[in-house]
Design a protein around this motif. Structure first.
Motif, PDB file in Angstrom:
ATOM      1  N   SER A 157      -4.376  14.091 -12.537  1.00 18.71           N
ATOM      2  CA  SER A 157      -5.757  14.136 -13.079  1.00 18.71           C
ATOM      3  C   SER A 157      -7.191  13.791 -11.914  1.00 18.71           C
ATOM      4  CB  SER A 157      -6.479  14.090 -14.624  1.00 18.71           C
ATOM      5  OG  SER A 157      -6.137  12.596 -14.367  1.00 18.71           O
ATOM      6  N   PHE A 158      -6.341  12.684 -11.249  1.00 20.43           N
ATOM      7  CA  PHE A 158      -7.912  11.594 -10.481  1.00 20.43           C
ATOM      8  C   PHE A 158      -6.619  11.195  -8.983  1.00 20.43           C
ATOM      9  CE2 PHE A 158      -5.323   8.819 -13.393  1.00 20.43           C
ATOM     10  CZ  PHE A 158      -4.633   8.074 -11.634  1.00 20.43           C
ATOM     11  N   GLY A 159      -7.704  11.297  -8.281  1.00 19.40           N
ATOM     12  CA  GLY A 159      -7.290  10.650  -6.683  1.00 19.40           C
ATOM     13  C   GLY A 159      -7.626   9.550  -5.978  1.00 19.40           C
ATOM     14  N   LEU A 160      -6.420   9.121  -5.883  1.00 22.42           N
ATOM     15  CA  LEU A 160      -8.022   7.838  -5.091  1.00 22.42           C
ATOM     16  C   LEU A 160      -8.105   7.899  -3.327  1.00 22.42           C
ATOM     17  CD1 LEU A 160      -9.056   4.604  -5.399  1.00 22.42           C
ATOM     18  CD2 LEU A 160      -6.416   4.034  -5.719  1.00 22.42           C
ATOM     19  N   VAL A 161      -8.127   7.339  -2.593  1.00 22.73           N
ATOM     20  CA  VAL A 161      -8.977   6.865  -1.198  1.00 22.73           C
ATOM     21  C   VAL A 161      -9.173   5.694  -0.835  1.00 22.73           C
ATOM     22  CG1 VAL A 161      -9.876   7.352   0.588  1.00 22.73           C
ATOM     23  CG2 VAL A 161      -9.554   8.756  -0.557  1.00 22.73           C
ATOM     24  N   GLY A 201       0.774  -1.212   0.342  1.00 22.68           N
ATOM     25  CA  GLY A 201       0.106  -0.279  -0.345  1.00 22.68           C
ATOM     26  C   GLY A 201       0.689   1.354  -0.008  1.00 22.68           C
ATOM     27  N   GLN A 202       2.166   0.999   0.426  1.00 27.84           N
ATOM     28  CA  GLN A 202       2.744   2.237   0.512  1.00 27.84           C
ATOM     29  C   GLN A 202       3.657   2.497  -0.753  1.00 27.84           C
ATOM     30  OE1 GLN A 202       4.717   4.035   3.072  1.00 27.84           O
ATOM     31  NE2 GLN A 202       2.360   3.748   4.114  1.00 27.84           N
ATOM     32  N   TYR A 203       3.558   1.965  -1.588  1.00 25.12           N
ATOM     33  CA  TYR A 203       3.871   1.491  -2.873  1.00 25.12           C
ATOM     34  C   TYR A 203       3.040   2.443  -3.394  1.00 25.12           C
ATOM     35  CZ  TYR A 203       8.571  -1.048  -2.338  1.00 25.12           C
ATOM     36  OH  TYR A 203       9.033  -1.499  -1.222  1.00 25.12           O
ATOM     37  N   GLU A 204       1.746   2.180  -3.330  1.00 27.75           N
ATOM     38  CA  GLU A 204       0.243   2.370  -4.398  1.00 27.75           C
ATOM     39  C   GLU A 204      -0.072   3.385  -3.903  1.00 27.75           C
ATOM     40  OE1 GLU A 204      -2.323  -0.996  -3.669  1.00 27.75           O
ATOM     41  OE2 GLU A 204      -1.359  -2.014  -5.066  1.00 27.75           O
ATOM     42  N   ALA A 205       0.125   4.037  -2.821  1.00 22.96           N
ATOM     43  CA  ALA A 205      -0.232   5.539  -2.494  1.00 22.96           C
ATOM     44  C   ALA A 205       0.716   6.479  -3.210  1.00 22.96           C
ATOM     45  CB  ALA A 205      -0.131   5.822  -0.657  1.00 22.96           C
ATOM     46  N   ALA A 206       1.847   5.661  -3.193  1.00 19.48           N
ATOM     47  CA  ALA A 206       3.449   6.288  -3.625  1.00 19.48           C
ATOM     48  C   ALA A 206       2.620   6.805  -5.239  1.00 19.48           C
ATOM     49  CB  ALA A 206       4.418   6.280  -3.373  1.00 19.48           C
ATOM     50  N   ALA A 207       2.418   6.182  -5.964  1.00 15.56           N
ATOM     51  CA  ALA A 207       2.122   5.533  -7.528  1.00 15.56           C
ATOM     52  C   ALA A 207       1.191   6.414  -7.580  1.00 15.56           C
ATOM     53  CB  ALA A 207       2.285   4.080  -7.822  1.00 15.56           C
ATOM     54  N   VAL A 208      -0.191   6.527  -6.733  1.00 15.75           N
ATOM     55  CA  VAL A 208      -1.417   7.330  -7.289  1.00 15.75           C
ATOM     56  C   VAL A 208      -1.146   8.535  -6.793  1.00 15.75           C
ATOM     57  CG1 VAL A 208      -4.135   7.379  -6.134  1.00 15.75           C
ATOM     58  CG2 VAL A 208      -2.863   5.463  -6.646  1.00 15.75           C
ATOM     59  N   LEU A 209      -0.119   9.299  -5.926  1.00 14.29           N
ATOM     60  CA  LEU A 209       0.485  10.724  -6.016  1.00 14.29           C
ATOM     61  C   LEU A 209       1.425  11.180  -6.961  1.00 14.29           C
ATOM     62  CD1 LEU A 209       0.214  10.588  -2.322  1.00 14.29           C
ATOM     63  CD2 LEU A 209      -1.203  11.785  -3.281  1.00 14.29           C
ATOM     64  N   ALA A 263      -5.718  17.300  -2.139  1.00 13.31           N
ATOM     65  CA  ALA A 263      -4.745  18.224  -2.508  1.00 13.31           C
ATOM     66  C   ALA A 263      -4.196  18.891  -3.828  1.00 13.31           C
ATOM     67  CB  ALA A 263      -3.973  17.611  -0.918  1.00 13.31           C
ATOM     68  N   MET A 264      -4.045  17.623  -4.340  1.00  9.89           N
ATOM     69  CA  MET A 264      -3.878  17.466  -5.393  1.00  9.89           C
ATOM     70  C   MET A 264      -4.380  18.400  -6.138  1.00  9.89           C
ATOM     71  SD  MET A 264      -0.497  15.943  -5.520  1.00  9.89           S
ATOM     72  CE  MET A 264      -0.015  15.291  -6.403  1.00  9.89           C
ATOM     73  N   LYS A 265      -5.406  18.093  -6.094  1.00 15.20           N
ATOM     74  CA  LYS A 265      -6.530  19.403  -6.976  1.00 15.20           C
ATOM     75  C   LYS A 265      -7.648  17.676  -7.984  1.00 15.20           C
ATOM     76  CE  LYS A 265      -4.952  24.153  -5.968  1.00 15.20           C
ATOM     77  NZ  LYS A 265      -5.683  24.560  -5.617  1.00 15.20           N
ATOM     78  N   PRO A 266      -8.152  17.125  -7.698  1.00 22.07           N
ATOM     79  CA  PRO A 266      -7.518  15.990  -8.485  1.00 22.07           C
ATOM     80  C   PRO A 266      -9.322  16.453  -9.367  1.00 22.07           C
ATOM     81  CG  PRO A 266      -8.864  14.977  -6.986  1.00 22.07           C
ATOM     82  CD  PRO A 266      -7.948  16.594  -6.425  1.00 22.07           C
ATOM     83  N   GLN A 267      -9.579  16.480 -10.420  1.00 22.63           N
ATOM     84  CA  GLN A 267     -10.716  16.468 -11.580  1.00 22.63           C
ATOM     85  C   GLN A 267     -11.866  15.430 -10.543  1.00 22.63           C
ATOM     86  OE1 GLN A 267     -11.039  18.670 -13.914  1.00 22.63           O
ATOM     87  NE2 GLN A 267      -8.984  19.357 -14.003  1.00 22.63           N
ATOM     88  N   ILE A 268     -10.947  14.246 -10.239  1.00 25.16           N
ATOM     89  CA  ILE A 268     -12.357  13.081  -9.775  1.00 25.16           C
ATOM     90  C   ILE A 268     -11.461  12.196  -9.423  1.00 25.16           C
ATOM     91  CG2 ILE A 268     -10.865  11.431 -11.643  1.00 25.16           C
ATOM     92  CD1 ILE A 268     -13.923  10.357 -11.500  1.00 25.16           C
ATOM     93  N   LEU A 269     -12.102  12.136  -8.003  1.00 22.48           N
ATOM     94  CA  LEU A 269     -11.779  11.063  -6.900  1.00 22.48           C
ATOM     95  C   LEU A 269     -12.391   9.913  -7.029  1.00 22.48           C
ATOM     96  CD1 LEU A 269     -10.063  11.598  -4.452  1.00 22.48           C
ATOM     97  CD2 LEU A 269     -11.402  13.211  -3.476  1.00 22.48           C
ATOM     98  N   PHE A 270     -11.734   8.624  -7.063  1.00 27.23           N
ATOM     99  CA  PHE A 270     -12.252   7.266  -6.845  1.00 27.23           C
ATOM    100  C   PHE A 270     -12.048   7.307  -5.342  1.00 27.23           C
ATOM    101  CE2 PHE A 270     -10.095   7.090 -10.617  1.00 27.23           C
ATOM    102  CZ  PHE A 270     -11.710   7.010 -11.904  1.00 27.23           C
ATOM    103  N   PHE A 271     -12.804   6.175  -4.765  1.00 31.59           N
ATOM    104  CA  PHE A 271     -12.408   5.910  -2.986  1.00 31.59           C
ATOM    105  C   PHE A 271     -13.250   4.313  -3.306  1.00 31.59           C
ATOM    106  CE2 PHE A 271     -13.434   9.265  -0.564  1.00 31.59           C
ATOM    107  CZ  PHE A 271     -13.401  10.174  -1.250  1.00 31.59           C
ATOM    108  N   ASP A 272     -11.753   3.685  -2.761  1.00 36.54           N
ATOM    109  CA  ASP A 272     -12.141   2.088  -2.946  1.00 36.54           C
ATOM    110  C   ASP A 272     -12.321   1.706  -1.758  1.00 36.54           C
ATOM    111  OD1 ASP A 272     -12.103  -0.714  -3.671  1.00 36.54           O
ATOM    112  OD2 ASP A 272      -9.632  -0.746  -3.798  1.00 36.54           O
ATOM    113  N   GLU A 273     -13.957   1.123  -1.202  1.00 42.48           N
ATOM    114  CA  GLU A 273     -14.277   0.759   0.315  1.00 42.48           C
ATOM    115  C   GLU A 273     -13.720   1.616   1.274  1.00 42.48           C
ATOM    116  OE1 GLU A 273     -14.616  -3.266   0.473  1.00 42.48           O
ATOM    117  OE2 GLU A 273     -15.136  -3.718  -0.877  1.00 42.48           O
ATOM    118  N   PRO A 274     -14.375   3.086   1.496  1.00 39.96           N
ATOM    119  CA  PRO A 274     -13.982   3.939   2.575  1.00 39.96           C
ATOM    120  C   PRO A 274     -13.617   3.589   3.260  1.00 39.96           C
ATOM    121  CG  PRO A 274     -15.697   5.534   0.933  1.00 39.96           C
ATOM    122  CD  PRO A 274     -14.898   3.593   0.442  1.00 39.96           C
ATOM    123  N   THR A 275     -14.989   2.728   4.087  1.00 38.67           N
ATOM    124  CA  THR A 275     -15.738   2.746   4.874  1.00 38.67           C
ATOM    125  C   THR A 275     -15.201   1.589   5.997  1.00 38.67           C
ATOM    126  OG1 THR A 275     -17.467   2.257   4.683  1.00 38.67           O
ATOM    127  CG2 THR A 275     -17.107   5.163   5.252  1.00 38.67           C
TER     128      THR A 275
END
Lengths: 215, 251
Positions: free
Chosen positions: B89-93, A115-123, B163-175
């Protein structure tokens, strides 16, 4: 020979003992990281060759490796044996310790959650940015305890340099013990290594504590 | 304006086909929820969309730019440089946050915009503080992730993505890693983002939340989209047998 004279004579080798210790750490700690990365290389022959070298370095005695580095060039090419024995000693020790450090680093790197690699990759972090900013700092924290073990072993292993008659503390002590038919120099050496290692353990505990600000 | 367009994605892990001809598109300001049982491929779909996984076939298009283009049934990806710009252009949680444990909260949120997007530090830090304030974490900027509750960590990771100002944000089972109480606080944050017309794609097991917050719901099973459409219709009045069966436990 009085106790004071013995201590005095052995102390003259202390500088050489410390030279082996610090120079070996200076070279083997970073070299171990390079070896660890080669050991995990995606190119299979590189990985296999590195694994083989590590297994030889860990599977044969340090003393044998020291003799090979010091006298090998003479037997193989008729080259003259180095005047300053510190050079072959530090080369042999650094290579040997790098093999151990490499395996410690590898364990540390492989224990990092994906997950650390993936979080960095997405950023948007690149490979180098991810390694140096995200992975390496956390690996360092994880490897301090096993590295401490090796550093403590290194303190005691400096005595193996007597095999090539390098004038470090233990070599001098052994010479005195032979000429005086006395066991006292070995006791002095024992006290010295114990105190040295108490200091090493204290310093490493401080480093561990310093890295304790996160979990 | 179409933010995201996915056409005919295929993805297999060995012999196991995980995604079979999935297409979807997300308009600006739209909130799309993806529901379905474990192993239905919804997380893999999200991972393909965020370039964590490479797809075998199909197109992946962000804002008209091709991240991957289908050529004779095989996905051909854009150059590393183009992908880098598309990534911004995208972010992921993530489900389990994946915060950087050795960074303070503020640094978790502010490093990537300064380091990767090369934006001025003072500006980024000011924005990061504002995001943390919105997340109710103003007093936590110097804390480290281990000192926070799961809900707080997830809010930090949402702030990090925003903070990256994405145009679209993905959430992968955030809860999914949170207890019901903490789940509520994260859902509230996502609702607030929806109210601000943030474009989002959410993989979730929270059915009533999906119904209330989304404009479009997709039900996936076995690597295909079984049913999709208006949230109320899908959740409360599903047509397909498989959807009815899956949702029977919730209604």
């Amino acid at each position: 020979m009085t106790l004071t004279t013995m201590i005095q004579k052995m102390s003259e080798g202390l500088g050489n003992t410390l030279s082996i210790f610090f120079l070996t750490l200076l070279f083997s700690l970073p070299l171990g990281m390079i070896v660890a990365l080669l050991r995990m290389c995606k190119v299979k022959p590189v990985r296999a060759a590195t694994t083989a070298v590590i297994s030889i370095l860990r599977g044969t005695p340090l003393m044998l490796q020291l003799l090979a580095v010091t006298y090998g060039p003479f037997y193989l090419f008729g080259a003259s044996v180095a005047r300053n024995k510190l050079i072959p000693v530090v080369i042999a020790y650094s290579i040997n310790y790098a093999a151990y450090f490499a395996e410690i680093y590898r364990a540390g790197i492989e224990s990092m959650p994906v997950g650390q690699y993936e979080a960095a990759a997405v950023l948007g972090y690149g490979r180098a940015e991810t390694f140096f900013r995200i992975i390496l700092p956390q690996v360092i924290k994880r490897v301090v305890p096993p590295v401490t073990n090796e550093v403590i072993t290194l303190v005691k292993d400096t005595s193996i340099a007597f095999a090539v008659a390098y004038q470090e503390m233990f070599t001098i002590g052994k010479q005195i013990a032979n000429s005086q038919s006395s066991f006292t120099p070995f006791l002095i050496a024992g006290v010295f290594y114990f105190v040295f290692n108490a200091l090493v353990a204290w310093i490493m505990a401080r480093i561990e504590k310093k890295l304790d600000y996160y979990r | 304006m179409k933010i995201l367009e996915i056409n005919h994605i295929r993805k297999s892990f060995g012999a196991l086909e995980v995604l079979n001809d999935i297409s979807l598109s997300v308009e600006e300001g739209q909130v799309v929820s993806i529901i379905g049982p474990s192993g239905s491929g919804k997380s893999t779909l999200l991972r393909c969309a965020t370039l964590l996984e490479t797809m075998d076939g199909g197109d992946l298009i962000y804002l008209g730019k091709y991240a991957a283009r289908d050529q004779d049934g095989k996905s051909v990806y854009a150059s590393a440089k183009e992908l880098k710009s598309i990534r911004s252009s995208f972010g992921l949680v993530f489900q389990n946050f994946n915060l950087f444990p050795h960074y303070s909260v503020l640094r978790n949120v502010s490093e990537a915009p300064t380091l990767i997007q090369k934006r001025p530090k003072e500006q980024v830090v000011a924005e990061a503080r504002e995001l943390l304030r919105k997340m109710g974490l103003s007093d936590k900027e110097d804390a480290y992730p281990y000192q926070l509750s799961g809900g707080q960590q997830q809010r930090v990771s949402i702030a990090r993505a925003l903070a990256m100002k994405p145009q679209i944000l993905f959430f992968d089972e955030p809860t999914s890693a949170l207890d019901p109480e903490l789940t509520g606080e994260i859902l509230r944050v996502i609702r607030d983002l929806a109210a601000e017309h943030m474009t989002m794609v959410i993989v979730t097991h929270e059915m009533s939340f999906a119904r209330d917050v989304s404009d479009h719901v997709i039900f996936m099973d076995g690597g295909v989209i079984v049913e999709e459409g208006n949230p109320y219709n899908i959740i409360n009045n599903p047509k397909q047998e498989r959807t009815i069966q899956f949702l029977s436990r919730f209604n």
